[in-house]
Scaffold this motif. Structure first.
Motif, PDB file in Angstrom:
ATOM      1  N   ALA A  65     -23.687 -24.152  -4.435  1.00  0.00           N
ATOM      2  CA  ALA A  65     -23.981 -24.653  -3.093  1.00  0.00           C
ATOM      3  C   ALA A  65     -23.038 -25.807  -2.745  1.00  0.00           C
ATOM      4  N   THR A  66     -22.798 -26.680  -3.726  1.00  0.00           N
ATOM      5  CA  THR A  66     -21.868 -27.785  -3.481  1.00  0.00           C
ATOM      6  C   THR A  66     -20.489 -27.244  -3.155  1.00  0.00           C
ATOM      7  N   LEU A  67     -20.042 -26.277  -3.988  1.00  0.00           N
ATOM      8  CA  LEU A  67     -18.721 -25.688  -3.763  1.00  0.00           C
ATOM      9  C   LEU A  67     -18.631 -25.093  -2.365  1.00  0.00           C
ATOM     10  N   PHE A  68     -19.700 -24.355  -1.995  1.00  0.00           N
ATOM     11  CA  PHE A  68     -19.684 -23.696  -0.696  1.00  0.00           C
ATOM     12  C   PHE A  68     -19.632 -24.735   0.425  1.00  0.00           C
ATOM     13  N   LEU A  69     -20.429 -25.808   0.240  1.00  0.00           N
ATOM     14  CA  LEU A  69     -20.431 -26.833   1.288  1.00  0.00           C
ATOM     15  C   LEU A  69     -19.063 -27.506   1.392  1.00  0.00           C
ATOM     16  N   VAL A  70     -18.420 -27.710   0.243  1.00  0.00           N
ATOM     17  CA  VAL A  70     -17.085 -28.314   0.274  1.00  0.00           C
ATOM     18  C   VAL A  70     -16.119 -27.411   1.034  1.00  0.00           C
ATOM     19  N   VAL A  71     -16.174 -26.121   0.707  1.00  0.00           N
ATOM     20  CA  VAL A  71     -15.280 -25.183   1.401  1.00  0.00           C
ATOM     21  C   VAL A  71     -15.612 -25.151   2.888  1.00  0.00           C
ATOM     22  N   LEU A  72     -16.913 -25.169   3.185  1.00  0.00           N
ATOM     23  CA  LEU A  72     -17.331 -25.169   4.589  1.00  0.00           C
ATOM     24  C   LEU A  72     -16.749 -26.378   5.325  1.00  0.00           C
ATOM     25  N   ALA A  73     -16.891 -27.540   4.706  1.00  0.00           N
ATOM     26  CA  ALA A  73     -16.383 -28.760   5.343  1.00  0.00           C
ATOM     27  C   ALA A  73     -14.867 -28.679   5.512  1.00  0.00           C
ATOM     28  N   LEU A  74     -14.195 -28.204   4.448  1.00  0.00           N
ATOM     29  CA  LEU A  74     -12.736 -28.138   4.499  1.00  0.00           C
ATOM     30  C   LEU A  74     -12.266 -27.206   5.610  1.00  0.00           C
ATOM     31  N   THR A  75     -12.884 -26.035   5.715  1.00  0.00           N
ATOM     32  CA  THR A  75     -12.405 -25.086   6.724  1.00  0.00           C
ATOM     33  C   THR A  75     -12.735 -25.587   8.125  1.00  0.00           C
ATOM     34  N   MET A  76     -13.932 -26.176   8.294  1.00  0.00           N
ATOM     35  CA  MET A  76     -14.313 -26.617   9.637  1.00  0.00           C
ATOM     36  C   MET A  76     -13.456 -27.800  10.090  1.00  0.00           C
ATOM     37  N   LEU A  77     -13.101 -28.667   9.145  1.00  0.00           N
ATOM     38  CA  LEU A  77     -12.325 -29.852   9.506  1.00  0.00           C
ATOM     39  C   LEU A  77     -10.825 -29.650   9.296  1.00  0.00           C
ATOM     40  N   ALA A  78     -10.445 -28.396   9.043  1.00  0.00           N
ATOM     41  CA  ALA A  78      -9.041 -28.129   8.733  1.00  0.00           C
ATOM     42  C   ALA A  78      -8.065 -28.709   9.755  1.00  0.00           C
ATOM     43  N   PRO A  79      -8.354 -28.613  11.052  1.00  0.00           N
ATOM     44  CA  PRO A  79      -7.378 -29.164  12.004  1.00  0.00           C
ATOM     45  C   PRO A  79      -7.092 -30.645  11.760  1.00  0.00           C
ATOM     46  N   PHE A  80      -8.104 -31.391  11.261  1.00  0.00           N
ATOM     47  CA  PHE A  80      -7.853 -32.794  10.927  1.00  0.00           C
ATOM     48  C   PHE A  80      -7.097 -32.914   9.604  1.00  0.00           C
ATOM     49  N   ILE A  81      -7.647 -32.204   8.599  1.00  0.00           N
ATOM     50  CA  ILE A  81      -7.135 -32.399   7.242  1.00  0.00           C
ATOM     51  C   ILE A  81      -5.681 -31.955   7.120  1.00  0.00           C
ATOM     52  N   LEU A  82      -5.350 -30.876   7.816  1.00  0.00           N
ATOM     53  CA  LEU A  82      -4.004 -30.354   7.673  1.00  0.00           C
ATOM     54  C   LEU A  82      -2.999 -31.087   8.542  1.00  0.00           C
ATOM     55  N   ASN A  83      -3.479 -32.026   9.348  1.00  0.00           N
ATOM     56  CA  ASN A  83      -2.556 -32.782  10.207  1.00  0.00           C
ATOM     57  C   ASN A  83      -2.562 -34.254   9.845  1.00  0.00           C
ATOM     58  N   PRO A  84      -2.206 -34.598   8.623  1.00  0.00           N
ATOM     59  CA  PRO A  84      -2.350 -36.001   8.214  1.00  0.00           C
ATOM     60  C   PRO A  84      -1.261 -36.908   8.776  1.00  0.00           C
ATOM     61  N   PHE A  85      -0.189 -36.335   9.258  1.00  0.00           N
ATOM     62  CA  PHE A  85       0.922 -37.175   9.695  1.00  0.00           C
ATOM     63  C   PHE A  85       0.979 -37.229  11.216  1.00  0.00           C
ATOM     64  N   ALA A 134      -7.262 -16.326 -11.143  1.00  0.00           N
ATOM     65  CA  ALA A 134      -8.022 -15.079 -11.049  1.00  0.00           C
ATOM     66  C   ALA A 134      -9.353 -15.267 -11.753  1.00  0.00           C
ATOM     67  N   GLY A 135     -10.390 -14.701 -11.177  1.00  0.00           N
ATOM     68  CA  GLY A 135     -11.699 -14.783 -11.797  1.00  0.00           C
ATOM     69  C   GLY A 135     -12.452 -16.054 -11.463  1.00  0.00           C
ATOM     70  N   THR A 136     -11.818 -16.955 -10.714  1.00  0.00           N
ATOM     71  CA  THR A 136     -12.541 -18.138 -10.264  1.00  0.00           C
ATOM     72  C   THR A 136     -12.896 -17.948  -8.800  1.00  0.00           C
ATOM     73  N   LEU A 137     -13.865 -18.721  -8.339  1.00  0.00           N
ATOM     74  CA  LEU A 137     -14.314 -18.526  -6.957  1.00  0.00           C
ATOM     75  C   LEU A 137     -13.309 -19.089  -5.970  1.00  0.00           C
ATOM     76  N   LEU A 138     -12.853 -20.297  -6.265  1.00  0.00           N
ATOM     77  CA  LEU A 138     -12.030 -21.010  -5.288  1.00  0.00           C
ATOM     78  C   LEU A 138     -10.558 -20.614  -5.403  1.00  0.00           C
ATOM     79  N   GLY A 139     -10.171 -20.163  -6.595  1.00  0.00           N
ATOM     80  CA  GLY A 139      -8.772 -19.905  -6.888  1.00  0.00           C
ATOM     81  C   GLY A 139      -8.019 -19.116  -5.833  1.00  0.00           C
ATOM     82  N   PRO A 140      -8.506 -17.922  -5.482  1.00  0.00           N
ATOM     83  CA  PRO A 140      -7.742 -17.111  -4.524  1.00  0.00           C
ATOM     84  C   PRO A 140      -7.488 -17.824  -3.206  1.00  0.00           C
ATOM     85  N   VAL A 141      -8.492 -18.558  -2.723  1.00  0.00           N
ATOM     86  CA  VAL A 141      -8.313 -19.259  -1.442  1.00  0.00           C
ATOM     87  C   VAL A 141      -7.219 -20.312  -1.592  1.00  0.00           C
ATOM     88  N   LEU A 142      -7.292 -21.055  -2.715  1.00  0.00           N
ATOM     89  CA  LEU A 142      -6.275 -22.072  -2.969  1.00  0.00           C
ATOM     90  C   LEU A 142      -4.890 -21.437  -3.041  1.00  0.00           C
TER      91      LEU A 142
END
Lengths: 343, 399
Positions: B9-29, B295-303
Motif C-alpha cells: 500500500a505504501t509503494l502504491f501510494l508513493v507511485v500514486l503521488a509520483l504520477t499525480m505530481l509528475a508535472p511538478f517533480i519532472l520540472n525541477p529547473f 525484472a520480477g520487482t514491482l517498481l522496476g519496470p516503471v523505473l
C-alpha cells in the motif's frame, strides 16, 4: 526450369551468409553452451574490417603536380596513395582494387582477437548463468559494439566495391545449354558462395581431422570426462570461440561488396541466423549449414513473381513461417542432437 | 488498503503521488535556466513515461514471474494501436472504446501467439515469439496495407466520419474523452517555473495506476505464486500434478493485454500508427527497460521505462556546446579533453551509454536498478548503525 535455377543461385549467396553465421553460432553454442546474441555484431565487425582495410590501403598524401594546373592556374594538388609510392602506380592500383580480398588476411587475426577478448573478458563469467542472462548480456554487447562502430564510421552505409575483375556477371545458362543471358549470376556472388563453401569445409576438416578438433568434439559431447582425462578443455573452447568469431567476421568481410556495410547490418542478420540455427537444430553443425542454405534458397523462391502473386507477402514471412512449423513439429530442429537444449 | 498489505500500500501510494505530481517533480529547473533542458515535465514525454511503464509492467508479469523471455511483445502493442486507430476512425472519437478494443484485440492475438509459442520454452520460446512478431511486422508493412496503411501507417484524416461522433465534413477529428480533447490542459506559472497539466497525461497516468495496482495484486495472488513456481522449477510443478501451461498462457495473455493497453493509449495521445512500432527492436526495448529497472520487482519496470525514455529524449539532446558550458570552469586544455571524453556517451551516442549500462546491470545487478537501490540503502543502514554504535556523539547518519 531456368527460373528455378536462377532462384537457387540467388538463394545461394544469402544462404551462404546465413550458413556461415549459423555455423559460428552453433560452434559457440555447442562448445561453450552460450547463446551469443552478439554474433551478428561480429559479422558487422568483419564487414567493417573490409572498410578499414580499404581505407588503410587508400591512405594517401598530397603531392603538388607541377606539370598540371587546376582551374585557378595554381599547380594541381594530387592525392597519391602511399601504396603507389611503394609498389608503383599499376601495382598500387591493383592492391587498392583488391582491398576486400586482402582484408581477409587482416580480418582473421582481428576477429580471433576480438573473440578471445569477448570470451575471456565477458562470456566466461556467464557459463553458469541461465540462458536468458547470456542472451541479455550478449544483446547488450551487440548494442555497444554497433554504437562504437557508429561513432567512428557514421550511420550511413559505406560502399566497398569488389575487385574490378569480379564486377561483371557470369552467363551461367550457357553452360547448362540454355539460351545466352537467361541465367546471369554476378561473379562476386559466385566467389562468395565458393568462399563460404571453402570456410565451411575448412571448419569441418579442422574439427574432423586434427587432434585439436577431436578433443573439441569430445568436449562438446562430454565436457566433464574430457576434463577428467587431464585436458584443459576451457582453453580449447576459447580458441573455438575465436574461430567462430573469425567465421562470422569472414562472412562479413566478403559480404561487404554485396551489401554496403552499415552499423546495424549485424542485427538484421542475427535475427535470421538464430532462426536458421533453431531450424537446423541447436548444437548441430551440419544442421546449421544445411538450414542456412535451405532457408536462403526458400526465401529466394518465395520472392518469385508468380509466388508473390498467389500468396502475397509470402516472401517476407517464409523464413519465420518455416521456423514456426519446424519448431512445432520437430522440436529438435532438422538435425538436432538428442539432449541438447530440449525443453 | 484495497486488499494490499502495508508495504504494498505504501509503494502504491508513493507511485500514486509520483504520477499525480509528475508535472511538478519532472520540472525541477526554472524556465530559461541552463538546466531547463533537463526538465522532463512536458506532456509528450510524461505520456511516454507512463505508457511505456504500462508496457513494461505487462512484460514483467510474463518475464519477471515465469521467466519466459518474449522477444516479440511489440507485436501486441502494434495490434492494440491498429485496433485503437480503427475505432477512432470508424466508431467514435472517444478514447475509451478505442482503448477497450485495443486491449481485447491484443489479448486475442496474444492468446493465439501464446498458445502456439508456449509449447516450447527457453530459447525456442524466444525465437518463436520473435518469429511471430517479425511476421506481423512484415505483413503490416506489405500485404495488410489496406488494414494497416503499410509504410505510411494510419492517421485520422478529414475523410473519416466516425459513427458516433459529429465531425463536419473535411474536419480532422481529434481524440477526446467525453468531449474533452486529449491535448487540453492548462499551464501553471509559479515564479519562473512553468508547470503543464495535460488531460492526456492524466488519463494515461490513471491507466498506469490501475495497471500497477493489478500487477501488485497478481504478484501477491496464488496465481502469482504459481507463475513463480513455473520459473523456479517446472518439473517439480508437474510432479505435484499441476500443468504449467494454463498459468503461463494466462500470464502471456495478461501481458499481451497490457501491451494492447499501452498501444491503445499511444494512439489516444498521438493519433497515428506505423508498422515500425512492431519491429523487433521495439520488443528489445521493452526487454531492456524491464531488466534495467529490475525484472520480477514491482517498481522496476516503471523505473526502467522512465529511465530509458528520459535518456532517449533528454540525454540525447546534449550537444558539444552544452558540454563546453558544463566544463567551462576547467582550464582550456582540460575542457576540450573532458568534452571529447564525454561526448561519445551523450547526445547521439546515448545508445552506447545505454548498452554499457544494460550490460553492467545484467552482469552485476541481476535485480536491476531496484536491487541497486536496495543494496545502497542496505549499505547506508549498516554504516549508520555502526557509526551510531561506534561514536554516539551525534554525527549525521549517512542517510
Amino acid at each position: 526450369m531456368d527460373q528455378i535455377i536462377v532462384q537457387i543461385l540467388n538463394g545461394l549467396d544469402k544462404g551462404s551468409a546465413y550458413a556461415l553465421i549459423a555455423l559460428g553460432l552453433t560452434l559457440i553454442f555447442g562448445t561453450l553452451g552460450v547463446v551469443n546474441f552478439a554474433h551478428g555484431a561480429l559479422f558487422m565487425l568483419g564487414s567493417f574490417c573490409a572498410v578499414i582495410m580499404s581505407r588503410i590501403l587508400s591512405a594517401s598524401h598530397t603531392v603538388i603536380d607541377e606539370t598540371r594546373t587546376d582551374f585557378l592556374g595554381n599547380p594541381l594538388k594530387v592525392d597519391v596513395p602511399y601504396v603507389y609510392d611503394w609498389f608503383g602506380e599499376a601495382a598500387g592500383q591493383t592492391i587498392i582494387d583488391w582491398a576486400v580480398p586482402i582484408s581477409i588476411l587482416f580480418a582473421i587475426p582481428v576477429m580471433i582477437g576480438v573473440g578471445f577478448i569477448m570470451e575471456r573478458g565477458l562470456i566466461k563469467h556467464f557459463y553458469k548463468r541461465p540462458h536468458a542472462d547470456q542472451i541479455l548480456v550478449t544483446f547488450g554487447l551487440a548494442i555497444v559494439l554497433q554504437e562504437v562502430i557508429k561513432y567512428f564510421f557514421g550511420a550511413n552505409p559505406i560502399q566497398t566495391p569488389a575487385p574490378e575483375a569480379f564486377t561483371g556477371s557470369l552467363d551461367f545458362g550457357v553452360w547448362l545449354g540454355f539460351d545466352p543471358l537467361t541465367i546471369m549470376y554476378p561473379y562476386w556472388r559466385l566467389v562468395y558462395f565458393l568462399f563460404a563453401a571453402l570456410i565451411i569445409a575448412a571448419v569441418f576438416a579442422f574439427l574432423q581431422f586434427t587432434t585439436f578438433g577431436m578433443v573439441v568434439r569430445a568436449g562438446m559431447a562430454d565436457r566433464e570426462t574430457v576434463g577428467i582425462l587431464g585436458i584443459d578443455i576451457d582453453k580449447r573452447f576459447t580458441l573455438m570461440f575465436g574461430i567462430a568469431a573469425a567465421v562470422a567476421g569472414l562472412a562479413g568481410v566478403m559480404y561487404a561488396p554485396i551489401v554496403a556495410p552499415n552499423y546495424h547490418m549485424g542485427m538484421d542478420f542475427l535475427v535470421l541466423s538464430f532462426v536458421v540455427v533453431v531450424v537446423g537444430g541447436m548444437g548441430s553443425l551440419p544442421g546449421a549449414v544445411a538450414a542456412g542454405f535451405l532457408l536462403g534458397i526458400l526465401e529466394s523462391f518465395a520472392s518469385m513473381p508468380w509466388m508473390v502473386d498467389k500468396l502475397p507477402g509470402i516472401n517476407q514471412i517464409i523464413i519465420y513461417l518455416v521456423a514456426i512449423i519446424i519448431l512445432l513439429t520437430r522440436p529438435r530442429g532438422l538435425m538436432g542432437r538428442k539432449g541438447v537444449m530440449e525443453d | 488498503m484495497l486488499g494490499l498489505n502495508k508495504n504494498d500500500a505504501t509503494l502504491f501510494l508513493v507511485v500514486l503521488a509520483l504520477t499525480m505530481l509528475a508535472p511538478f517533480i519532472l520540472n525541477p529547473f526554472p524556465e530559461g535556466s541552463g538546466m531547463a533542458q533537463f526538465n522532463a515535465g512536458y506532456p509528450d514525454l510524461m505520456q511516454r513515461f507512463v505508457i511505456f511503464g504500462i508496457f513494461a509492467i505487462g512484460f514483467n508479469i510474463l518475464f519477471g514471474l515465469t521467466g519466459y523471455l518474449s522477444f516479440g511483445h511489440a507485436a501486441f502493442l502494434g495490434v492494440g494501436s491498429y485496433a485503437a486507430i480503427w475505432s477512432l476512425k470508424l466508431f467514435t472519437l472517444d478514447v475509451i472504446p478505442a482503448i477497450i478494443f485495443a486491449i481485447i484485440l491484443a489479448g486475442a492475438f496474444s492468446l493465439l501467439v501464446g498458445f502456439i509459442s508456449l509449447r516450447r520454452s527457453g530459447i525456442y520460446f524466444s525465437i518463436l515469439t520473435l518469429a511471430f512478431a517479425q511476421m506481423s511486422y512484415a505483413l503490416a508493412y506489405s500485404v495488410l496495407t489496406p488494414l494497416t496503411g503499410g509504410e505510411t501507417g494510419l492517421q485520422i484524416k478529414g475523410t473519416d466520419t466516425p459513427l458516433l461522433s459529429n465531425v463536419a465534413d473535411g474536419e480532422i477529428g481529434r481524440a477526446n474523452l467525453l468531449g474533452a480533447e486529449m491535448s487540453s490542459g492548462f499551464d501553471m506559472a509559479v515564479g519562473s517555473w512553468l508547470f503543464t497539466f495535460n488531460l492526456g497525461y492524466y488519463i494515461a497516468a490513471v491507466a498506469m495506476l490501475i495497471a500497477f495496482y493489478l500487477s501488485i495484486r497478481i504478484f501477491r495472488s496464488p496465481f502469482g505464486m504459481m507463475l513463480r513456481a513455473v520459473k523456479s522449477n517446472q518439473q517439480r510443478m508437474n510432479y505435484t500434478g499441476l500443468s504449467p501451461k494454463p498459468y503461463t498462457l494466462a500470464a502471456f495473455v495478461i501481458s499481451g493485454m497490457y501491451a494492447g493497453l499501452a498501444g491503445g493509449l499511444m494512439v489516444a495521445m498521438d493519433t497515428q500508427v506505423g508498422p515500425e512500432r512492431m519491429f523487433w527492436t521495439a520488443s528489445g526495448e521493452v526487454v531492456i527497460m524491464t531488466i534495467l529497472g529490475g525484472a520480477g520487482t514491482l517498481l522496476g519496470p516503471v523505473l526502467g521505462a522512465g529511465f530509458i525514455k528520459y535518456f532517449e529524449n533528454i540525454v540525447s539532446k546534449i550537444n558539444k556546446d552544452i558540454l563546453h558550458n558544463w566544463f567551462a570552469f576547467l582550464p582550456d586544455g582540460f575542457e576540450d579533453v573532458m568534452v571529447s571524453l564525454v561526448y561519445p556517451f551523450v547526445g547521439k551516442g546515448w545508445h552506447l551509454t545505454l548498452g554499457i549500462l544494460f550490460m553492467l546491470v545484467v552482469i552485476f545487478l541481476p535485480g536491476g536498478l531496484v536491487e541497486g537501490g536496495q543494496r545502497l540503502i542496505g549499505l547506508f543502514r549498516r554504516k549508520s548503525k555502526s557509526s551510531e554504535a561506534g561514536k554516539a556523539d551525534g554525527t549525521e547518519p549517512a542517510e
